[in-house]
Scaffold this motif. Structure first.
Motif, PDB file in Angstrom:
ATOM      1  N   TYR A  37       0.864  -1.171  -0.034  1.00 48.65           N
ATOM      2  CA  TYR A  37      -0.153  -0.096   0.048  1.00 48.65           C
ATOM      3  C   TYR A  37       0.867   1.095   0.167  1.00 48.65           C
ATOM      4  N   ILE A  38       0.377   2.142  -0.704  1.00 45.04           N
ATOM      5  CA  ILE A  38       1.165   3.508  -0.723  1.00 45.04           C
ATOM      6  C   ILE A  38       0.098   4.507  -0.392  1.00 45.04           C
ATOM      7  N   THR A  39       0.430   5.192   0.633  1.00 46.64           N
ATOM      8  CA  THR A  39      -0.438   6.687   0.942  1.00 46.64           C
ATOM      9  C   THR A  39       0.290   7.844   0.774  1.00 46.64           C
ATOM     10  N   ALA A  40      -0.158   8.790  -0.088  1.00 44.77           N
ATOM     11  CA  ALA A  40       0.534  10.087  -0.195  1.00 44.77           C
ATOM     12  C   ALA A  40      -0.339  11.164   0.203  1.00 44.77           C
ATOM     13  N   LEU A  41       0.175  12.235   0.942  1.00 42.32           N
ATOM     14  CA  LEU A  41      -0.448  13.147   1.694  1.00 42.32           C
ATOM     15  C   LEU A  41       0.250  14.339   1.917  1.00 42.32           C
ATOM     16  N   HIS A  42      -0.639  15.407   1.995  1.00 41.87           N
ATOM     17  CA  HIS A  42      -0.306  16.660   2.309  1.00 41.87           C
ATOM     18  C   HIS A  42      -1.101  17.278   3.264  1.00 41.87           C
TER      19      HIS A  42
ATOM     20  N   LEU B 175      -7.612  -2.136   6.514  1.00 38.68           N
ATOM     21  CA  LEU B 175      -7.506  -2.882   5.320  1.00 38.68           C
ATOM     22  C   LEU B 175      -6.989  -4.287   5.605  1.00 38.68           C
ATOM     23  N   SER B 176      -7.409  -5.183   4.900  1.00 35.54           N
ATOM     24  CA  SER B 176      -7.441  -6.544   5.181  1.00 35.54           C
ATOM     25  C   SER B 176      -5.845  -7.170   4.635  1.00 35.54           C
ATOM     26  N   ASP B 177      -5.594  -6.770   3.691  1.00 34.79           N
ATOM     27  CA  ASP B 177      -4.562  -7.441   2.834  1.00 34.79           C
ATOM     28  C   ASP B 177      -3.167  -7.523   3.859  1.00 34.79           C
ATOM     29  N   GLU B 178      -2.501  -8.644   3.999  1.00 32.57           N
ATOM     30  CA  GLU B 178      -1.281  -8.651   4.465  1.00 32.57           C
ATOM     31  C   GLU B 178       0.010  -8.423   3.579  1.00 32.57           C
ATOM     32  N   ILE B 179      -0.127  -7.060   3.355  1.00 29.01           N
ATOM     33  CA  ILE B 179       1.035  -6.618   2.613  1.00 29.01           C
ATOM     34  C   ILE B 179       1.689  -5.263   3.395  1.00 29.01           C
ATOM     35  N   PRO B 180       2.723  -4.765   3.078  1.00 28.62           N
ATOM     36  CA  PRO B 180       3.307  -3.614   3.839  1.00 28.62           C
ATOM     37  C   PRO B 180       2.624  -2.205   3.493  1.00 28.62           C
ATOM     38  N   HIS B 181       3.079  -1.206   4.239  1.00 25.65           N
ATOM     39  CA  HIS B 181       2.628   0.214   4.120  1.00 25.65           C
ATOM     40  C   HIS B 181       3.741   1.229   3.693  1.00 25.65           C
ATOM     41  N   LEU B 182       3.708   1.968   2.896  1.00 28.69           N
ATOM     42  CA  LEU B 182       4.552   3.014   2.833  1.00 28.69           C
ATOM     43  C   LEU B 182       3.639   4.253   2.881  1.00 28.69           C
TER      44      LEU B 182
ATOM     45  N   GLY C 216       2.263  -0.351  12.834  1.00 25.41           N
ATOM     46  CA  GLY C 216       3.401  -1.042  12.737  1.00 25.41           C
ATOM     47  C   GLY C 216       4.325  -0.216  11.845  1.00 25.41           C
ATOM     48  N   LEU C 217       4.181   1.291  11.634  1.00 21.38           N
ATOM     49  CA  LEU C 217       4.717   1.674  10.816  1.00 21.38           C
ATOM     50  C   LEU C 217       5.966   2.611  11.558  1.00 21.38           C
ATOM     51  N   ILE C 218       6.946   2.824  11.269  1.00 21.08           N
ATOM     52  CA  ILE C 218       8.220   3.568  11.678  1.00 21.08           C
ATOM     53  C   ILE C 218       8.711   4.676  10.856  1.00 21.08           C
ATOM     54  N   GLN C 219       9.116   5.886  11.442  1.00 19.22           N
ATOM     55  CA  GLN C 219       9.774   6.613  10.387  1.00 19.22           C
ATOM     56  C   GLN C 219      11.040   6.439  10.018  1.00 19.22           C
ATOM     57  N   VAL C 220      11.387   6.664   8.641  1.00 15.56           N
ATOM     58  CA  VAL C 220      12.711   6.630   8.324  1.00 15.56           C
ATOM     59  C   VAL C 220      13.565   7.899   8.681  1.00 15.56           C
TER      60      VAL C 220
ATOM     61  N   ASP D 103       8.732  17.134   5.393  1.00 13.92           N
ATOM     62  CA  ASP D 103       8.744  16.044   4.399  1.00 13.92           C
ATOM     63  C   ASP D 103       9.110  14.752   4.968  1.00 13.92           C
ATOM     64  N   HIS D 104       8.357  13.569   5.003  1.00 16.19           N
ATOM     65  CA  HIS D 104       8.786  12.289   5.995  1.00 16.19           C
ATOM     66  C   HIS D 104       8.321  11.147   5.221  1.00 16.19           C
ATOM     67  N   LEU D 105       8.744  10.264   5.807  1.00 17.87           N
ATOM     68  CA  LEU D 105       8.549   8.622   5.006  1.00 17.87           C
ATOM     69  C   LEU D 105       8.329   7.776   6.151  1.00 17.87           C
ATOM     70  N   PHE D 106       7.171   7.236   6.485  1.00 17.80           N
ATOM     71  CA  PHE D 106       6.891   6.021   7.314  1.00 17.80           C
ATOM     72  C   PHE D 106       6.668   4.717   6.703  1.00 17.80           C
ATOM     73  N   ILE D 107       7.293   3.479   7.116  1.00 19.57           N
ATOM     74  CA  ILE D 107       7.438   2.288   6.437  1.00 19.57           C
ATOM     75  C   ILE D 107       6.982   1.102   7.375  1.00 19.57           C
ATOM     76  N   SER D 108       6.367   0.020   6.892  1.00 16.25           N
ATOM     77  CA  SER D 108       6.144  -1.116   7.616  1.00 16.25           C
ATOM     78  C   SER D 108       7.632  -1.549   8.110  1.00 16.25           C
ATOM     79  N   ARG D 109       7.866  -2.378   9.112  1.00 12.02           N
ATOM     80  CA  ARG D 109       8.995  -2.807   9.567  1.00 12.02           C
ATOM     81  C   ARG D 109       9.726  -3.891   8.710  1.00 12.02           C
ATOM     82  N   ASN D 110       8.669  -4.543   7.973  1.00 13.46           N
ATOM     83  CA  ASN D 110       9.179  -5.838   7.305  1.00 13.46           C
ATOM     84  C   ASN D 110       9.710  -5.399   5.650  1.00 13.46           C
ATOM     85  N   ILE D 111       9.894  -3.834   5.580  1.00 14.92           N
ATOM     86  CA  ILE D 111      10.152  -3.598   4.109  1.00 14.92           C
ATOM     87  C   ILE D 111      11.899  -3.281   4.496  1.00 14.92           C
ATOM     88  N   ASN D 112      12.509  -3.948   3.504  1.00 12.28           N
ATOM     89  CA  ASN D 112      13.920  -3.804   3.580  1.00 12.28           C
ATOM     90  C   ASN D 112      14.407  -2.416   3.098  1.00 12.28           C
TER      91      ASN D 112
END
Length: 287
Positions: A147-152, A177-184, A209-213, A231-240
């Protein structure tokens, strides 16, 4: 037997390599793109296409880009149409600062979340601001990657409570959301130290489960008078994560306006021909 084991190992390595996707994601606020970067401008006053395209080609080398402050969506889409497709939305205002999510059309697709009729979290606009743009990034075969969510979010220190409400709505929608896929989740969050916005946003995204990069306190917004890290980016922990978060452009350079600087390193040149924000970029890998 040895030969069979070797062949099986090679097939396994090949299948793993085929199943992994590495790409660079970016967020870039191009100040009032489409009306020349000024509130007093009109569509006929936009003059930055040549420089914006050159800058994107050389300093925003990304496969997925979240854009903010795009007043003329059609113009930006045409500017990058040789490589990117884009998702956005419609409002009635002629000066709306759109959020757009664009992706390399030769590598990926971007699909609506099941059950949605558009690419936005409508309620996050609070009836008058900018809604979050979201969807599912897939490969060209349709396999879901993230999933990707872009915001302002709402601007100015006085907008803290509105930003908080926007984040509550966005977080609740993503949690459903029900899908077991990561988030950005990325974009211009308009975070101000005096209103503790970043702590609030981290709290809202933690249940996902999102953490800030971390960007090591680099500026992402700068003019000769003002500066900030918005400007920031948050990601799921299981993203490499394969790289540090980069902030390109002159926002963190010290030599403003000195002779000998390259054009895009000169803050005054950059503010005039590109933006008051600098792009953030991160290389990630999905397995």
């Amino acid at each position: 037997m040895k030969k069979l084991v070797t062949v099986c190992c090679l097939q396994l390595i090949f299948s793993i390599a085929q199943a992994s996707y590495t790409f660079t994601i970016a967020s870039f606020n191009i100040r009032l793109y489409g009306i020349g970067g000024e509130w007093s401008g009109s569509f006929s006053d936009e003059y930055r296409d040549r420089w914006v395209r050159e800058y994107l080609d050389n300093f925003v080398l990304a496969d997925v880009i979240a854009f903010q402050e795009i007043v003329d969506r059609a113009r930006l889409k045409a500017l990058i149409a040789d490589k990117f497709d884009c998702a956005s939305y419609e409002v009635s205002s002629n000066t709306h600062q759109y959020v757009m999510l664009c992706w390399n059309k030769f590598k990926f697709n971007f699909k609506m979340v099941p059950g949605e009729s558009n690419f936005i979290i409508d309620e996050s606009a609070l009836n008058k601001y900018r809604p979050a743009v979201y969807g599912i990034l897939t490969d060209l075969d349709g396999s879901k990657l993230t999933y990707i969510t872009a915001l302002h979010l709402k601007a100015l220190p006085s907008g803290h409570q509105k930003r908080k409400r926007q984040m509550e709505i966005i977080s609740a929608r993503l949690m459903s959301l029900s899908d077991e896929i990561p988030h950005l989740v990325l974009g211009d969050f308009n975070t101000f130290a005096q209103t503790h916005d970043l702590a609030m946003i981290k709290k809202q995204l933690l249940p996902l489960g999102l953490i800030q990069v971390q960007n090591t306190n680099l500026l992402t917004y700068r003019t000769p008078v003002f500066s900030g890290s918005f400007d920031h980016l948050f990601i799921s922990r299981n993203i490499n994560v394969l790289s540090e978060l980069k902030v390109n452009g002159p926002c963190n350079l010290q030599a403003d306006g000195l002779f000998g600087l390259k054009r895009f390193d000169d803050l005054k040149f950059y503010n005039r021909f590109i933006s008051d924000h600098c792009p953030i970029l991160l290389q990630v890998q999905f397995l």
